[in-house]
Motif scaffolding. Structure first.
Motif, mmCIF file in Angstrom:
data_model
loop_
_atom_site.group_PDB
_atom_site.id
_atom_site.type_symbol
_atom_site.label_atom_id
_atom_site.label_comp_id
_atom_site.label_asym_id
_atom_site.label_seq_id
_atom_site.Cartn_x
_atom_site.Cartn_y
_atom_site.Cartn_z
ATOM 1 N N GLN A 1 -6.844 -2.988 -7.928
ATOM 2 C CA GLN A 1 -6.866 -2.667 -9.438
ATOM 3 C C GLN A 1 -5.456 -2.537 -10.224
ATOM 4 O OE1 GLN A 1 -8.866 1.105 -8.815
ATOM 5 N NE2 GLN A 1 -10.946 0.406 -9.239
ATOM 6 N N TYR A 2 -4.459 -2.244 -9.243
ATOM 7 C CA TYR A 2 -3.141 -2.263 -9.783
ATOM 8 C C TYR A 2 -2.570 -3.663 -10.063
ATOM 9 C CZ TYR A 2 1.690 -1.304 -10.064
ATOM 10 O OH TYR A 2 3.185 -1.416 -10.719
ATOM 11 N N LYS B 1 0.770 -1.304 -0.135
ATOM 12 C CA LYS B 1 -0.184 -0.127 -0.143
ATOM 13 C C LYS B 1 0.941 1.382 -0.084
ATOM 14 C CE LYS B 1 -2.490 -1.482 3.394
ATOM 15 N NZ LYS B 1 -3.549 -1.367 4.503
ATOM 16 N N SER C 1 -6.999 1.431 -6.592
ATOM 17 C CA SER C 1 -6.730 0.498 -5.322
ATOM 18 C C SER C 1 -5.480 -0.353 -5.748
ATOM 19 C CB SER C 1 -7.825 0.161 -5.105
ATOM 20 O OG SER C 1 -8.469 -0.916 -6.133
ATOM 21 N N LEU C 2 -5.098 -0.993 -4.555
ATOM 22 C CA LEU C 2 -4.199 -1.888 -4.807
ATOM 23 C C LEU C 2 -4.388 -3.059 -5.742
ATOM 24 C CD1 LEU C 2 -1.447 -3.239 -4.010
ATOM 25 C CD2 LEU C 2 -2.286 -4.011 -1.845
ATOM 26 N N ASP D 1 -4.657 7.199 -9.644
ATOM 27 C CA ASP D 1 -5.921 6.843 -8.783
ATOM 28 C C ASP D 1 -6.418 5.597 -8.872
ATOM 29 O OD1 ASP D 1 -8.067 7.420 -6.992
ATOM 30 O OD2 ASP D 1 -9.106 8.581 -8.339
ATOM 31 N N SER E 1 -7.464 -9.659 -2.085
ATOM 32 C CA SER E 1 -8.872 -9.420 -2.375
ATOM 33 C C SER E 1 -9.748 -9.348 -1.049
ATOM 34 C CB SER E 1 -9.413 -10.337 -3.469
ATOM 35 O OG SER E 1 -9.382 -11.408 -2.838
#
Length: 254
Positions: free
Chosen positions: A101-102, A87, A98-99, A96, A120
Motif C-alpha cells: 500500500q505504501y 519492512k 502494508s508495504l 497503518d 506484490s
C-alpha cells in the motif's frame, strides 16, 4: 591400577539469551526520529536496489533460458535482505498500511515496476520484464562513473608515471566514454580528443631511451582535459543531468 581422574580445565556455561547480539549491518548510522521525507528517500533507494537486482535476474534468466518463475538462490538471498529492510523502514512510518500500500501511495510502483511486481508476490517470484525511464538513468549514471574514474586515473598516471605507454589506449577508452554519454556539454571534449589523438598515439609508438613519454605540450593538454571532465561531472550541471532526472521526476509526480 586405575588412572587418576583430574578435574576438567574448563566447564562450558549454558547459553544466556540476554547475551545475544543483534546484527545491524544494514541499519543507518544516524539514529533519532526520521521525517516522512527521509523515509521516502530511503524507500526509493531500496526500491532502486531491488529493481536493479530484478533486472539482472531477468537478464540472467534469458541468457540461461531458465524456466519462468525459477530464480537463482543468489537473487533470492539479496532480494530478501532488501525486502526485510523495507519492512523495517515502514515500521518507522507510523502509519497503518502494508508495504504494498505504501509503494502504491507514493507512486513507487510506477517508478520501479519490476520491484513492485516482486513485492506484490515475493513467494511467487514472477518478475515483470518491463522497461522504464530508469533503465536509461542507470546506464547514463554508470557511464558518468566510468568517465570520472578514467579521467582521474589518467590524470594520476600523468603526474606519477614516467612511462606513458598506456596513455593512448586509455585515451581511446576515454573517447568511447565521452561519446557514449549523449550530452551537448561533452562535444568540446570529444572534439579535443579527435584533434589530438593521432598525434599522441604516434608520439608513443616507439620506445625512447627512458620509455614512452608524452611531450610537455601534450601532457599538459591531457591534464587540462581530464581536470575539465572531472570538474564538469562533479558539478552536475543541468545540461548533463536534465535528460537523466526528468523521466524519473515525471514518473514520480504523475
Amino acid at each position: 591400577m586405575a588412572a587418576a581422574c583430574a578435574p576438567p580445565l574448563v566447564v562450558p556455561m549454558h547459553y544466556v539469551p540476554s547475551f545475544k547480539v543483534d546484527v545491524r549491518l544494514h541499519e543507518p548510522l544516524t539514529g533519532g526520529e526520521a521525517s516522512p521525507t527521509d523515509i521516502e528517500i530511503e524507500m526509493m533507494s531500496l526500491c532502486s536496489q531491488l529493481d536493479v537486482l530484478c533486472k539482472k535476474e531477468l537478464r540472467d534468466q534469458h541468457g540461461k533460458k531458465s524456466e519462468l518463475g525459477k530464480v537463482s538462490s543468489e537473487f533470492t538471498d539479496k532480494a530478501t535482505v532488501v525486502h526485510d529492510r523495507m519492512k523495517q523502514l515502514l515500521l518507522r512510518q507510523k502509519q497503518d498500511m502494508s508495504l504494498g500500500q505504501y509503494i502504491v501511495w507514493r507512486g513507487l510502483d510506477r517508478v520501479f515496476p519490476r520491484a513492485a511486481t516482486f513485492l506484490s508476490r515475493p513467494d511467487g517470484l514472477n518478475l515483470l520484464d518491463k522497461k522504464t525511464g530508469l533503465d536509461g538513468y542507470y546506464q547514463d549514471l554508470a557511464c558518468m562513473n566510468q568517465l570520472l574514474s578514467l579521467s582521474m586515473q589518467i590524470n594520476s598516471d600523468l603526474h606519477n608515471l614516467q612511462d606513458h605507454k598506456y596513455i593512448a589506449h586509455q585515451l581511446a577508452i576515454l573517447y568511447q566514454s565521452v561519446t557514449s554519454l549523449d550530452a551537448a556539454c561533452m562535444e568540446t571534449f570529444k572534439k579535443s580528443i579527435e584533434d589530438n589523438f593521432k598525434v599522441v598515439k604516434a608520439s608513443l609508438a616507439d620506445d625512447g631511451e627512458s620509455g614512452r613519454q608524452l611531450s610537455n605540450e601534450h601532457k599538459q593538454w591531457l591534464i587540462n582535459l581530464t581536470c575539465s571532465i572531472v570538474q564538469m561531472l562533479t558539478s552536475f550541471p543541468a545540461e548533463l543531468t536534465q535528460e537523466m532526472v526528468q523521466p524519473v521526476l515525471a514518473l514520480h509526480q504523475t
